[in-house]
Scaffold this motif. Structure first.
Motif, PDB file in Angstrom:
ATOM      1  N   MET A 154      -3.150 -20.004   8.338  1.00  0.00           N
ATOM      2  CA  MET A 154      -2.749 -18.795   9.073  1.00  0.00           C
ATOM      3  C   MET A 154      -1.409 -18.276   8.579  1.00  0.00           C
ATOM      4  SD  MET A 154      -4.256 -17.027  11.304  1.00  0.00           S
ATOM      5  CE  MET A 154      -3.819 -15.558  12.169  1.00  0.00           C
ATOM      6  N   GLN A 155      -0.500 -19.223   8.470  1.00  0.00           N
ATOM      7  CA  GLN A 155       0.832 -18.868   7.948  1.00  0.00           C
ATOM      8  C   GLN A 155       0.734 -18.133   6.607  1.00  0.00           C
ATOM      9  OE1 GLN A 155       4.562 -20.635   8.156  1.00  0.00           O
ATOM     10  NE2 GLN A 155       4.202 -19.249   9.829  1.00  0.00           N
ATOM     11  N   ILE A 156      -0.049 -18.708   5.731  1.00  0.00           N
ATOM     12  CA  ILE A 156      -0.146 -18.124   4.389  1.00  0.00           C
ATOM     13  C   ILE A 156      -0.743 -16.719   4.460  1.00  0.00           C
ATOM     14  CG2 ILE A 156      -1.195 -18.407   2.070  1.00  0.00           C
ATOM     15  CD1 ILE A 156      -1.235 -21.500   2.920  1.00  0.00           C
ATOM     16  N   ARG A 157      -1.777 -16.587   5.317  1.00  0.00           N
ATOM     17  CA  ARG A 157      -2.436 -15.280   5.416  1.00  0.00           C
ATOM     18  C   ARG A 157      -1.484 -14.205   5.912  1.00  0.00           C
ATOM     19  NH1 ARG A 157      -7.982 -14.992   8.366  1.00  0.00           N
ATOM     20  NH2 ARG A 157      -7.649 -12.795   7.862  1.00  0.00           N
ATOM     21  N   LEU A 158      -0.668 -14.574   6.895  1.00  0.00           N
ATOM     22  CA  LEU A 158       0.309 -13.602   7.400  1.00  0.00           C
ATOM     23  C   LEU A 158       1.255 -13.160   6.281  1.00  0.00           C
ATOM     24  CD1 LEU A 158       1.633 -14.433  10.964  1.00  0.00           C
ATOM     25  CD2 LEU A 158       0.699 -12.285  10.087  1.00  0.00           C
ATOM     26  N   LYS A 159       1.689 -14.153   5.510  1.00  0.00           N
ATOM     27  CA  LYS A 159       2.640 -13.838   4.437  1.00  0.00           C
ATOM     28  C   LYS A 159       2.030 -12.880   3.406  1.00  0.00           C
ATOM     29  CE  LYS A 159       6.201 -17.354   4.040  1.00  0.00           C
ATOM     30  NZ  LYS A 159       6.451 -18.706   3.552  1.00  0.00           N
ATOM     31  N   THR A 160       0.792 -13.182   3.033  1.00  0.00           N
ATOM     32  CA  THR A 160       0.163 -12.297   2.039  1.00  0.00           C
ATOM     33  C   THR A 160      -0.010 -10.900   2.604  1.00  0.00           C
ATOM     34  OG1 THR A 160      -1.883 -13.291   2.760  1.00  0.00           O
ATOM     35  CG2 THR A 160      -1.115 -13.894   0.553  1.00  0.00           C
ATOM     36  N   LEU A 161      -0.366 -10.866   3.914  1.00  0.00           N
ATOM     37  CA  LEU A 161      -0.527  -9.564   4.553  1.00  0.00           C
ATOM     38  C   LEU A 161       0.773  -8.762   4.479  1.00  0.00           C
ATOM     39  CD1 LEU A 161      -2.793  -8.075   6.083  1.00  0.00           C
ATOM     40  CD2 LEU A 161      -1.661  -8.753   8.190  1.00  0.00           C
ATOM     41  N   ALA A 162       1.867  -9.445   4.860  1.00  0.00           N
ATOM     42  CA  ALA A 162       3.172  -8.777   4.825  1.00  0.00           C
ATOM     43  C   ALA A 162       3.484  -8.313   3.413  1.00  0.00           C
ATOM     44  CB  ALA A 162       4.266  -9.727   5.316  1.00  0.00           C
ATOM     45  N   GLY A 163       3.186  -9.179   2.466  1.00  0.00           N
ATOM     46  CA  GLY A 163       3.439  -8.821   1.061  1.00  0.00           C
ATOM     47  C   GLY A 163       2.629  -7.605   0.663  1.00  0.00           C
ATOM     48  N   ALA A 164       1.368  -7.605   1.084  1.00  0.00           N
ATOM     49  CA  ALA A 164       0.500  -6.487   0.733  1.00  0.00           C
ATOM     50  C   ALA A 164       1.034  -5.180   1.312  1.00  0.00           C
ATOM     51  CB  ALA A 164      -0.912  -6.746   1.253  1.00  0.00           C
ATOM     52  N   ILE A 165       1.467  -5.278   2.593  1.00  0.00           N
ATOM     53  CA  ILE A 165       2.000  -4.071   3.228  1.00  0.00           C
ATOM     54  C   ILE A 165       3.234  -3.579   2.467  1.00  0.00           C
ATOM     55  CG2 ILE A 165       3.167  -3.207   5.290  1.00  0.00           C
ATOM     56  CD1 ILE A 165       1.266  -4.990   6.922  1.00  0.00           C
ATOM     57  N   ALA A 166       4.122  -4.507   2.146  1.00  0.00           N
ATOM     58  CA  ALA A 166       5.348  -4.132   1.424  1.00  0.00           C
ATOM     59  C   ALA A 166       4.985  -3.463   0.106  1.00  0.00           C
ATOM     60  CB  ALA A 166       6.207  -5.370   1.173  1.00  0.00           C
ATOM     61  N   LEU A 167       3.998  -4.028  -0.586  1.00  0.00           N
ATOM     62  CA  LEU A 167       3.591  -3.464  -1.870  1.00  0.00           C
ATOM     63  C   LEU A 167       3.058  -2.045  -1.721  1.00  0.00           C
ATOM     64  CD1 LEU A 167       1.899  -6.313  -3.920  1.00  0.00           C
ATOM     65  CD2 LEU A 167       3.756  -4.783  -4.646  1.00  0.00           C
ATOM     66  N   THR A 168       2.155  -1.878  -0.718  1.00  0.00           N
ATOM     67  CA  THR A 168       1.590  -0.542  -0.512  1.00  0.00           C
ATOM     68  C   THR A 168       2.697   0.463  -0.211  1.00  0.00           C
ATOM     69  OG1 THR A 168       0.504  -1.806   1.208  1.00  0.00           O
ATOM     70  CG2 THR A 168      -0.709   0.073   0.302  1.00  0.00           C
ATOM     71  N   LEU A 169       3.638   0.047   0.645  1.00  0.00           N
ATOM     72  CA  LEU A 169       4.720   0.972   1.020  1.00  0.00           C
ATOM     73  C   LEU A 169       5.514   1.374  -0.214  1.00  0.00           C
ATOM     74  CD1 LEU A 169       6.127  -0.366   4.406  1.00  0.00           C
ATOM     75  CD2 LEU A 169       4.942   1.777   3.936  1.00  0.00           C
ATOM     76  N   ALA A 170       5.846   0.367  -1.041  1.00  0.00           N
ATOM     77  CA  ALA A 170       6.626   0.662  -2.244  1.00  0.00           C
ATOM     78  C   ALA A 170       5.835   1.621  -3.135  1.00  0.00           C
ATOM     79  CB  ALA A 170       6.951  -0.625  -2.982  1.00  0.00           C
ATOM     80  N   GLY A 171       4.516   1.315  -3.255  1.00  0.00           N
ATOM     81  CA  GLY A 171       3.674   2.158  -4.078  1.00  0.00           C
ATOM     82  C   GLY A 171       3.623   3.580  -3.562  1.00  0.00           C
ATOM     83  N   ALA A 172       3.491   3.681  -2.226  1.00  0.00           N
ATOM     84  CA  ALA A 172       3.380   5.005  -1.618  1.00  0.00           C
ATOM     85  C   ALA A 172       4.633   5.830  -1.880  1.00  0.00           C
ATOM     86  CB  ALA A 172       3.144   4.867  -0.126  1.00  0.00           C
ATOM     87  N   SER A 173       5.804   5.202  -1.685  1.00  0.00           N
ATOM     88  CA  SER A 173       7.026   5.986  -1.848  1.00  0.00           C
ATOM     89  C   SER A 173       7.222   6.364  -3.312  1.00  0.00           C
ATOM     90  CB  SER A 173       8.243   5.242  -1.295  1.00  0.00           C
ATOM     91  OG  SER A 173       8.421   4.044  -1.990  1.00  0.00           O
ATOM     92  N   ALA A 174       6.769   5.508  -4.212  1.00  0.00           N
ATOM     93  CA  ALA A 174       6.883   5.858  -5.624  1.00  0.00           C
ATOM     94  C   ALA A 174       5.993   7.057  -5.933  1.00  0.00           C
ATOM     95  CB  ALA A 174       6.500   4.665  -6.490  1.00  0.00           C
ATOM     96  N   ALA A 175       4.793   7.057  -5.316  1.00  0.00           N
ATOM     97  CA  ALA A 175       3.864   8.148  -5.561  1.00  0.00           C
ATOM     98  C   ALA A 175       4.424   9.458  -5.004  1.00  0.00           C
ATOM     99  CB  ALA A 175       2.517   7.842  -4.917  1.00  0.00           C
ATOM    100  N   TYR A 176       5.138   9.359  -3.875  1.00  0.00           N
ATOM    101  CA  TYR A 176       5.721  10.554  -3.275  1.00  0.00           C
ATOM    102  C   TYR A 176       6.961  11.020  -4.023  1.00  0.00           C
ATOM    103  CZ  TYR A 176       3.065  11.642   0.863  1.00  0.00           C
ATOM    104  OH  TYR A 176       2.105  12.083   1.719  1.00  0.00           O
ATOM    105  N   ALA A 177       7.248  10.372  -5.135  1.00  0.00           N
ATOM    106  CA  ALA A 177       8.448  10.646  -5.913  1.00  0.00           C
ATOM    107  C   ALA A 177       9.656  10.440  -5.019  1.00  0.00           C
ATOM    108  CB  ALA A 177       8.432  12.061  -6.478  1.00  0.00           C
ATOM    109  N   ALA A 178      10.693  11.250  -5.228  1.00  0.00           N
ATOM    110  CA  ALA A 178      11.928  11.020  -4.480  1.00  0.00           C
ATOM    111  C   ALA A 178      11.858  11.707  -3.126  1.00  0.00           C
ATOM    112  CB  ALA A 178      13.097  11.540  -5.287  1.00  0.00           C
ATOM    113  N   ASP A 179      12.890  11.505  -2.319  1.00  0.00           N
ATOM    114  CA  ASP A 179      12.985  12.182  -1.023  1.00  0.00           C
ATOM    115  C   ASP A 179      13.128  13.677  -1.250  1.00  0.00           C
ATOM    116  OD1 ASP A 179      13.169   9.618  -0.145  1.00  0.00           O
ATOM    117  OD2 ASP A 179      15.361   9.649  -0.066  1.00  0.00           O
ATOM    118  N   PRO A 180      12.819  14.468  -0.214  1.00  0.00           N
ATOM    119  CA  PRO A 180      13.037  15.909  -0.360  1.00  0.00           C
ATOM    120  C   PRO A 180      14.530  16.242  -0.430  1.00  0.00           C
ATOM    121  CG  PRO A 180      12.353  15.353   1.871  1.00  0.00           C
ATOM    122  CD  PRO A 180      12.208  14.109   1.062  1.00  0.00           C
ATOM    123  N   ILE A 181      14.818  17.412  -0.983  1.00  0.00           N
ATOM    124  CA  ILE A 181      16.202  17.896  -1.021  1.00  0.00           C
ATOM    125  C   ILE A 181      16.437  18.695   0.252  1.00  0.00           C
ATOM    126  CG2 ILE A 181      17.816  19.395  -2.235  1.00  0.00           C
ATOM    127  CD1 ILE A 181      16.282  18.800  -4.809  1.00  0.00           C
TER     128      ILE A 181
END
Lengths: 404, 292
Positions: free
Chosen positions: A1-28
């Protein structure tokens, strides 16, 4: 269970990083400040709508530096103290890259110092007080962050006098100005311009915002034998002047600052307001392709009453301010205020706006984009502002004269 | 001469606007010893409600007036119940000052949200071409303002003198406690007087709206000037407000012309200070005797 939670968190972090990269930079973030309610709101709202239109077009074309423009709009209610609060909020909390706006000279003078201190460029795209762009002059201030694209009072006042004295040959004129910063600074400019022609006004009268009776002022002008009334005020009181003249049965031309084109002058004076003339940087007439596109998309997007932009000048100048700013940010290749200022002072690309085509509009010593040759004379006719002279209509776009 | 006549005519029209609002201050002062500091806002609400009726619903100007009067009456009664009654009950000397001012501000903000903060045009029911009277120009609407204001004040006076209900009002204003002992419900009389005072303000609003512009902030300046008129004329004299109003209106227009338009508002306020110093009860007021 512990391991699964960790991978889940990792996956979420990865998706978030990916999403913000796709959105390029913040708006001006661009601050938009003006009175959206109250007596000068027809100017403020039109300005804001022009700004929105330009920002939307820039964003559709891919934004600036690959980032979208995001407008942060604030209503200053034409009050100096609100303006000061808003300036601080935009700088400290919203951390805007630049700001556009200011309709009221008093608000601009009270608030733009915060942008100056924070080294953030601020555009006055409507306020006309002559001192605005000279507030932070060398040598006390090495650089000024205050820019403007509006016909300032030392352009308008001589134009008004030129029209009254030279073009139409009046010898005796009266000045009626309101008691605000705007009216009194404008009155000084008018008196200066009259002196240059060797003429003194036969009556110089004052009125307050919200005055309902103009009999005393108008009778003084009338008994002094004025052949024309020169005005410096805003819409509602200017309408009271026109209505008061009709009541006294005294019909002389009204010539005044550009605010005679405000919707609340035209609507409240109705037939009495016809014939009033004022300098305009933009008249709602589609005489160039760029202007036609602007007017069409303004009318389609905001659907103003009677297909008439409430304050066409404010809308056009607001629209152009964003185009100029976008060009400068692109050239600076940065959102650093210092670099944007330098880019504005030495703009390499020509910017095609609706007022004019801006070719090096600013320099280190000149922060006013509009010169005396750009504004034309407008006249109130049948509920809207039209060209007063056919010559201007044939030659609608004028370029800035070389910097002094 | 022609100019002086013109100035006096404009001053009278302006002064009668002040007078009819000042009259409203008097109505509540007589019965309860309190004032509605939201009079200016009652006027603004009346004008805006009237504008909505005429402009949006297409009602005739003359038919709209009674409806606005009903609205004004209800609004005044509401102010009395919410803001004034608790203060009178607790015998608070000044609670009603704060609460009527507070309600006035609330009304202004509500109006800003409903009608916006722009000034609006009120269509004129009479022709807008000026008439020539004794060599001076007068708008038909200005004559209507003067006539309407006087008619309203006369109507209220007649009501007080001739009807049994009016006599109850007069009795309450003379001695609230004694009137209570005689079987008059003083509470209802006070509510009624507040309704009447807001009714006059709302009526004044629709009378002057075609001359001025209509908007959420129109009441502020007028309410203040009318208050000065009520003090100058005296808070207990109907005659006083008419004279006080005309004095202030004419003082404003003549100072503007003969002295300077920059000092237009000064003489009225100087007069106010003078009256307070020399005859605190007002030019026509009765001096109240207060035993401690």
């Amino acid at each position: 269970m512990q391991i699964r939670l960790k991978t889940l968190a990792g996956a979420i972090a990865l998706t978030l990083a990916g999403a913000s990269a796709a959105y390029a930079a913040d708006p001006i973030k661009i601050g938009v400040i003006g009175p959206f309610t109250g007596g000068s709101s027809s100017m403020g709202v039109s300005m804001r709508d022009g700004v929105r239109l330009a920002a939307e077009e820039v964003n559709k074309a891919g934004g600036v530096l690959g980032r979208q423009l995001q407008l942060v709009e604030r209503d200053d209610e034409a009050k100096n103290e609100r303006g000061v609060q808003i300036a601080q909020e935009l700088i400290n909390r919203e951390q805007v890259t630049a700001a556009v706006g200011y309709i009221n000279t008093g608000v601009a003078l009270a608030s733009q110092r915060f942008f100056q201190e924070a080294k953030i460029p601020v555009f006055n795209n409507v306020a006309t007080g002559s001192v605005i762009t000279h507030q932070f002059k060398a040598p006390e201030h090495p650089n000024s962050y205050v820019f403007r694209n509006a016909a300032h009072d030392s352009i308008q006042a001589p134009m008004i006098v030129e029209e009254a004295i030279t073009r139409r040959g009046f010898k005796k004129v009266a000045i009626l100005a309101d008691s605000t910063n705007y009216g009194q600074l404008g009155r000084e400019d008018l008196e200066k311009a009259l002196t240059a022609k060797g003429i003194t006004a036969v009556a110089v009268e004052k009125f307050n915002i919200k005055d309902v009776d103009m009999t005393a002022q108008l009778l003084k002008a009338k008994t002094a034998g004025a052949e024309a009334v020169l005005t410096y005020g805003i819409g509602p009181e200017l309408a009271q002047i026109a209505n008061g003249m009709a009541k006294l049965g005294w019909k002389v031309p009204i010539i005044g600052s550009w605010t005679l084109s405000m919707a609340n002058y035209i609507d409240n004076a109705r037939a009495n307001g016809d014939g009033a003339r004022m300098p305009q940087t933009f008249i709602q007439e589609p005489n160039t392709p760029k202007r036609k596109a602007f007017i069409d998309s303004y009318l389609a997007t905001f659907k103003p009453k009677n297909d008439r932009i409430d304050s066409p000048v404010s809308a056009a100048q607001g629209y152009d301010s964003i185009l100029l700013l976008a060009a400068a940010i692109k050239q600076a290749n940065s959102t650093d205020g210092e670099k944007i200022r330098q880019a504005l002072e030495n703009l390499q690309t020509k910017v095609e706006g609706v007022v004019t085509t801006y070719d090096k509009p600013f320099s280190a010593t000149d922060h006013d984009a509009i010169t005396a040759n750009i504004p034309v004379f407008g006249e109130v006719k049948g509920g809207k502002v039209v060209y007063a002279y056919p010559d201007d209509q044939k030659n609608p776009v004028r370029a800035k004269t070389a910097s002094k | 001469m022609e100019i002086l006549t013109q100035l006096i005519f404009s001053g009278i029209a302006l002064g009668m606007i002040y007078a009819v609002i000042a009259f409203g201050y008097q109505l509540t002062f007589a019965t309860s010893g309190t004032l509605n500091f939201g009079q200016g806002d009652a006027l603004m609400l009346g004008a805006l409600v009237g504008l909505t009726l005429v402009d949006r619903l297409g009602l005739n100007y003359w038919l709209m007036i009674p409806l606005v009067c009903v609205f004004g009456f209800l609004q005044g009664a509401f102010v009395e119940r919410i803001a004034v009654r608790p203060a009178i009950k607790t015998k608070s000397e000044f609670g009603w000052i704060m609460s009527t001012i507070a309600l006035g501000i609330i009304f202004k903000n509500v109006a800003e949200n409903v009608w916006g903060r722009d000034d609006l045009t009120f269509p004129s029911p009479l022709p807008e071409a000026p008439l020539k009277v004794l060599g001076a120009n007068v708008l038909p609407m200005e004559i209507l303002v003067v006539g309407g204001a006087i008619a309203l004040m006369l109507a209220v006076e007649l009501f007080n003198r001739k009807t049994i209900y009016g006599k109850a009002v007069v009795a309450t204003s003379n001695d609230r406690d004694a009137a209570g002992l005689m079987g008059i419900n003083a509470g209802i009389v006070i509510t009624f007087s507040y309704g009447l005072s807001s009714l006059t303000a709302a009526f004044a609003g629709v009378l002057i709206a075609p001359l001025t512009l209509t908007g959420a902030t129109m009441g502020a300046v007028l309410g203040l000037k009318a208050f000065a008129v009520a003090i100058i004329g005296g808070l207990s004299s109907g005659m006083g407000v008419v004279v006080g109003g005309v004095i202030l209106g004419v003082a404003e227009t003549t100072t503007g012309f003969y002295l300077s338009t920059g000092y237009k508002d000064v003489p009225g306020l100087v007069l106010l200070l003078l009256v307070l110093a020399v005859k605190p009860a007002g030019l026509f007021g009765k001096t109240a005797i207060k035993k401690v």
